[in-house]
Design a protein around this motif. Structure first.
Motif, PDB file in Angstrom:
ATOM      1  N   ARG A 110       0.828  -1.207   0.000  1.00  0.00           N
ATOM      2  CA  ARG A 110       0.000   0.000   0.000  1.00  0.00           C
ATOM      3  C   ARG A 110       0.863   1.257   0.000  1.00  0.00           C
ATOM      4  O   ARG A 110       0.585   2.231  -0.711  1.00  0.00           O
ATOM      5  N   LEU A 111       1.910   1.247   0.817  1.00  0.00           N
ATOM      6  CA  LEU A 111       2.799   2.400   0.896  1.00  0.00           C
ATOM      7  C   LEU A 111       3.503   2.631  -0.437  1.00  0.00           C
ATOM      8  O   LEU A 111       3.616   3.772  -0.909  1.00  0.00           O
ATOM      9  N   GLN A 112       3.950   1.554  -1.058  1.00  0.00           N
ATOM     10  CA  GLN A 112       4.633   1.682  -2.341  1.00  0.00           C
ATOM     11  C   GLN A 112       3.681   2.207  -3.416  1.00  0.00           C
ATOM     12  O   GLN A 112       4.056   3.052  -4.236  1.00  0.00           O
ATOM     13  N   ALA A 113       2.432   1.714  -3.406  1.00  0.00           N
ATOM     14  CA  ALA A 113       1.445   2.185  -4.385  1.00  0.00           C
ATOM     15  C   ALA A 113       1.150   3.669  -4.191  1.00  0.00           C
ATOM     16  O   ALA A 113       1.017   4.428  -5.158  1.00  0.00           O
ATOM     17  N   THR A 114       1.051   4.106  -2.934  1.00  0.00           N
ATOM     18  CA  THR A 114       0.789   5.525  -2.651  1.00  0.00           C
ATOM     19  C   THR A 114       1.950   6.392  -3.117  1.00  0.00           C
ATOM     20  O   THR A 114       1.750   7.445  -3.740  1.00  0.00           O
ATOM     21  N   ASP A 115       3.173   5.953  -2.826  1.00  0.00           N
ATOM     22  CA  ASP A 115       4.355   6.709  -3.265  1.00  0.00           C
ATOM     23  C   ASP A 115       4.397   6.809  -4.786  1.00  0.00           C
ATOM     24  O   ASP A 115       4.688   7.874  -5.347  1.00  0.00           O
ATOM     25  N   THR A 116       4.099   5.702  -5.453  1.00  0.00           N
ATOM     26  CA  THR A 116       4.116   5.693  -6.919  1.00  0.00           C
ATOM     27  C   THR A 116       3.082   6.654  -7.486  1.00  0.00           C
ATOM     28  O   THR A 116       3.346   7.391  -8.444  1.00  0.00           O
ATOM     29  N   TYR A 117       1.890   6.688  -6.879  1.00  0.00           N
ATOM     30  CA  TYR A 117       0.820   7.573  -7.349  1.00  0.00           C
ATOM     31  C   TYR A 117       1.239   9.041  -7.279  1.00  0.00           C
ATOM     32  O   TYR A 117       1.093   9.793  -8.248  1.00  0.00           O
ATOM     33  N   PHE A 118       1.801   9.446  -6.128  1.00  0.00           N
ATOM     34  CA  PHE A 118       2.182  10.848  -5.973  1.00  0.00           C
ATOM     35  C   PHE A 118       3.405  11.200  -6.823  1.00  0.00           C
ATOM     36  O   PHE A 118       3.527  12.330  -7.301  1.00  0.00           O
ATOM     37  N   GLN A 119       4.292  10.244  -7.031  1.00  0.00           N
ATOM     38  CA  GLN A 119       5.426  10.492  -7.912  1.00  0.00           C
ATOM     39  C   GLN A 119       4.960  10.715  -9.347  1.00  0.00           C
ATOM     40  O   GLN A 119       5.461  11.596 -10.054  1.00  0.00           O
ATOM     41  N   MET A 120       3.963   9.924  -9.778  1.00  0.00           N
ATOM     42  CA  MET A 120       3.425  10.090 -11.129  1.00  0.00           C
ATOM     43  C   MET A 120       2.709  11.432 -11.266  1.00  0.00           C
ATOM     44  O   MET A 120       2.813  12.106 -12.296  1.00  0.00           O
ATOM     45  N   ARG A 121       1.976  11.841 -10.228  1.00  0.00           N
ATOM     46  CA  ARG A 121       1.302  13.143 -10.273  1.00  0.00           C
ATOM     47  C   ARG A 121       2.314  14.278 -10.369  1.00  0.00           C
ATOM     48  O   ARG A 121       2.131  15.233 -11.133  1.00  0.00           O
ATOM     49  N   GLN A 122       3.380  14.168  -9.593  1.00  0.00           N
ATOM     50  CA  GLN A 122       4.399  15.209  -9.628  1.00  0.00           C
ATOM     51  C   GLN A 122       5.071  15.265 -10.995  1.00  0.00           C
ATOM     52  O   GLN A 122       5.303  16.350 -11.545  1.00  0.00           O
ATOM     53  N   ALA A 123       5.366  14.088 -11.562  1.00  0.00           N
ATOM     54  CA  ALA A 123       5.994  14.049 -12.880  1.00  0.00           C
ATOM     55  C   ALA A 123       5.068  14.635 -13.938  1.00  0.00           C
ATOM     56  O   ALA A 123       5.505  15.372 -14.834  1.00  0.00           O
ATOM     57  N   ASN A 124       3.764  14.349 -13.833  1.00  0.00           N
ATOM     58  CA  ASN A 124       2.802  14.876 -14.795  1.00  0.00           C
ATOM     59  C   ASN A 124       2.696  16.400 -14.691  1.00  0.00           C
ATOM     60  O   ASN A 124       2.631  17.107 -15.705  1.00  0.00           O
ATOM     61  N   THR A 125       2.695  16.905 -13.447  1.00  0.00           N
ATOM     62  CA  THR A 125       2.633  18.356 -13.247  1.00  0.00           C
ATOM     63  C   THR A 125       3.862  19.042 -13.825  1.00  0.00           C
ATOM     64  O   THR A 125       3.766  20.088 -14.481  1.00  0.00           O
ATOM     65  N   GLN A 126       5.026  18.442 -13.589  1.00  0.00           N
ATOM     66  CA  GLN A 126       6.264  19.018 -14.113  1.00  0.00           C
ATOM     67  C   GLN A 126       6.279  18.994 -15.641  1.00  0.00           C
ATOM     68  O   GLN A 126       6.732  19.944 -16.282  1.00  0.00           O
ATOM     69  N   TYR A 127       5.763  17.899 -16.214  1.00  0.00           N
ATOM     70  CA  TYR A 127       5.731  17.802 -17.679  1.00  0.00           C
ATOM     71  C   TYR A 127       4.809  18.866 -18.272  1.00  0.00           C
ATOM     72  O   TYR A 127       5.148  19.528 -19.255  1.00  0.00           O
ATOM     73  N   ARG A 128       3.632  19.040 -17.660  1.00  0.00           N
ATOM     74  CA  ARG A 128       2.695  20.048 -18.167  1.00  0.00           C
ATOM     75  C   ARG A 128       3.282  21.453 -18.059  1.00  0.00           C
ATOM     76  O   ARG A 128       3.108  22.286 -18.950  1.00  0.00           O
ATOM     77  N   ALA A 129       3.958  21.713 -16.932  1.00  0.00           N
ATOM     78  CA  ALA A 129       4.553  23.039 -16.751  1.00  0.00           C
ATOM     79  C   ALA A 129       5.639  23.289 -17.793  1.00  0.00           C
ATOM     80  O   ALA A 129       5.750  24.387 -18.353  1.00  0.00           O
ATOM     81  N   ALA A 130       6.441  22.247 -18.069  1.00  0.00           N
ATOM     82  CA  ALA A 130       7.507  22.397 -19.062  1.00  0.00           C
ATOM     83  C   ALA A 130       6.926  22.585 -20.461  1.00  0.00           C
ATOM     84  O   ALA A 130       7.429  23.381 -21.261  1.00  0.00           O
ATOM     85  N   ALA A 131       5.839  21.843 -20.765  1.00  0.00           N
ATOM     86  CA  ALA A 131       5.229  21.941 -22.088  1.00  0.00           C
ATOM     87  C   ALA A 131       4.549  23.300 -22.290  1.00  0.00           C
ATOM     88  O   ALA A 131       4.529  23.840 -23.396  1.00  0.00           O
ATOM     89  N   ALA A 132       3.987  23.847 -21.204  1.00  0.00           N
ATOM     90  CA  ALA A 132       3.283  25.128 -21.316  1.00  0.00           C
ATOM     91  C   ALA A 132       4.238  26.302 -21.475  1.00  0.00           C
ATOM     92  O   ALA A 132       3.864  27.354 -21.991  1.00  0.00           O
ATOM     93  N   GLY A 133       5.474  26.104 -21.037  1.00  0.00           N
ATOM     94  CA  GLY A 133       6.435  27.192 -21.136  1.00  0.00           C
ATOM     95  C   GLY A 133       6.263  28.191 -20.000  1.00  0.00           C
ATOM     96  O   GLY A 133       5.424  28.015 -19.114  1.00  0.00           O
ATOM     97  N   PRO A 134       7.023  29.262 -20.021  1.00  0.00           N
ATOM     98  CA  PRO A 134       6.942  30.256 -18.935  1.00  0.00           C
ATOM     99  C   PRO A 134       5.592  30.966 -18.927  1.00  0.00           C
ATOM    100  O   PRO A 134       4.970  31.163 -19.977  1.00  0.00           O
ATOM    101  N   ARG A 135       5.141  31.332 -17.743  1.00  0.00           N
ATOM    102  CA  ARG A 135       3.870  32.045 -17.624  1.00  0.00           C
ATOM    103  C   ARG A 135       4.006  33.448 -18.214  1.00  0.00           C
ATOM    104  O   ARG A 135       5.038  34.107 -18.064  1.00  0.00           O
ATOM    105  N   PRO A 136       2.959  33.916 -18.918  1.00  0.00           N
ATOM    106  CA  PRO A 136       3.051  35.243 -19.540  1.00  0.00           C
ATOM    107  C   PRO A 136       3.127  36.351 -18.493  1.00  0.00           C
ATOM    108  O   PRO A 136       2.494  36.273 -17.439  1.00  0.00           O
ATOM    109  N   THR A 137       3.894  37.361 -18.805  1.00  0.00           N
ATOM    110  CA  THR A 137       3.998  38.522 -17.923  1.00  0.00           C
ATOM    111  C   THR A 137       2.817  39.461 -18.184  1.00  0.00           C
ATOM    112  O   THR A 137       2.030  39.259 -19.120  1.00  0.00           O
TER     113      THR A 137
END
Length: 211
Positions: free
Chosen positions: A77-104
């Protein structure tokens, strides 16, 4: 086991051996049998103790297996929870990188200004006479009634030095909006470049009185 339990087991074993000797004085089927009541009691006691020990051993093994299984369950259970949050963090980072810098703020202002229709030149809409030089697509007879009505409204506007009443402004916006809808319905009838020019012209014409 406590002392009282041991005494009870001895009594049961002794009674069982006495009964066995009384019923089968020569043993079971001619095999080996206790020669005395005391020996029979001792053997009975040994069997009881051996059975109790075996039961305790099995209970201990079962408890140990349960603890191991439960520990493995918690680890999974602990490993599954860690994996879930790691995937969420990776997805957030990927989206942020794909979106580029926020407009000023400057970027937002520049983008907003780029969407504002361009003002018509005096050759496109004469401010002194109100004469309108329509793009070639809007000279189609299908639009003639509305373009004629707009020409009259802009002539009145020029006569009043660029001023219009609220009713006149609403009429101009209504006519340009209606022309835009009719133009969309006929999009396949005109070359793409000419179609875009006509739409842009109508937007600028409406902007002239709405600004």
């Amino acid at each position: 086991m406590n002392r009282l339990s041991c005494l009870a087991l001895v009594a049961v074993a002794f009674a069982a051996s006495r009964t066995a000797v009384a019923q089968y004085p020569y043993g079971y089927g001619g095999g080996y049998h206790a020669s005395t009541a005391a020996e029979g009691a001792a053997r009975g006691m040994a069997d009881v103790v051996r059975s109790a020990g075996a039961a305790n051993l099995m209970n201990s093994a079962a408890a140990q297996n349960y603890q191991q299984a439960y520990s493995s369950y918690l680890d999974n259970r602990l490993q599954a929870t860690d994996t879930y949050f790691q995937m969420r963090q990776a997805n957030t980072q990927y989206r942020a990188a794909a979106a580029g810098p926020r407009p000023t703020q400057e970027d937002l202002v520049r983008y907003s200004e780029s969407r504002v229709p361009k003002s018509l030149s005096s050759s496109q809409a004469d401010p002194l006479t109100g004469q309108i030089a329509w793009p070639i697509v809007l000279t189609d007879k299908a639009f003639s009634d509305k373009t004629a009505a707009l020409e009259k409204l802009f002539a009145d506007r020029a006569a009043h030095h660029g001023q219009v009443t609220l009713d006149e402004m609403q009429d101009i916006l209504s006519l340009t909006g209606s022309l835009d809808e009719e133009l969309k319905a006929r999009i396949k009838d005109y070359p793409p470049q000419q179609y875009v020019k006509a739409k842009s012209f109508l937007s600028s014409l409406a902007y002239e009185v709405n600004n």
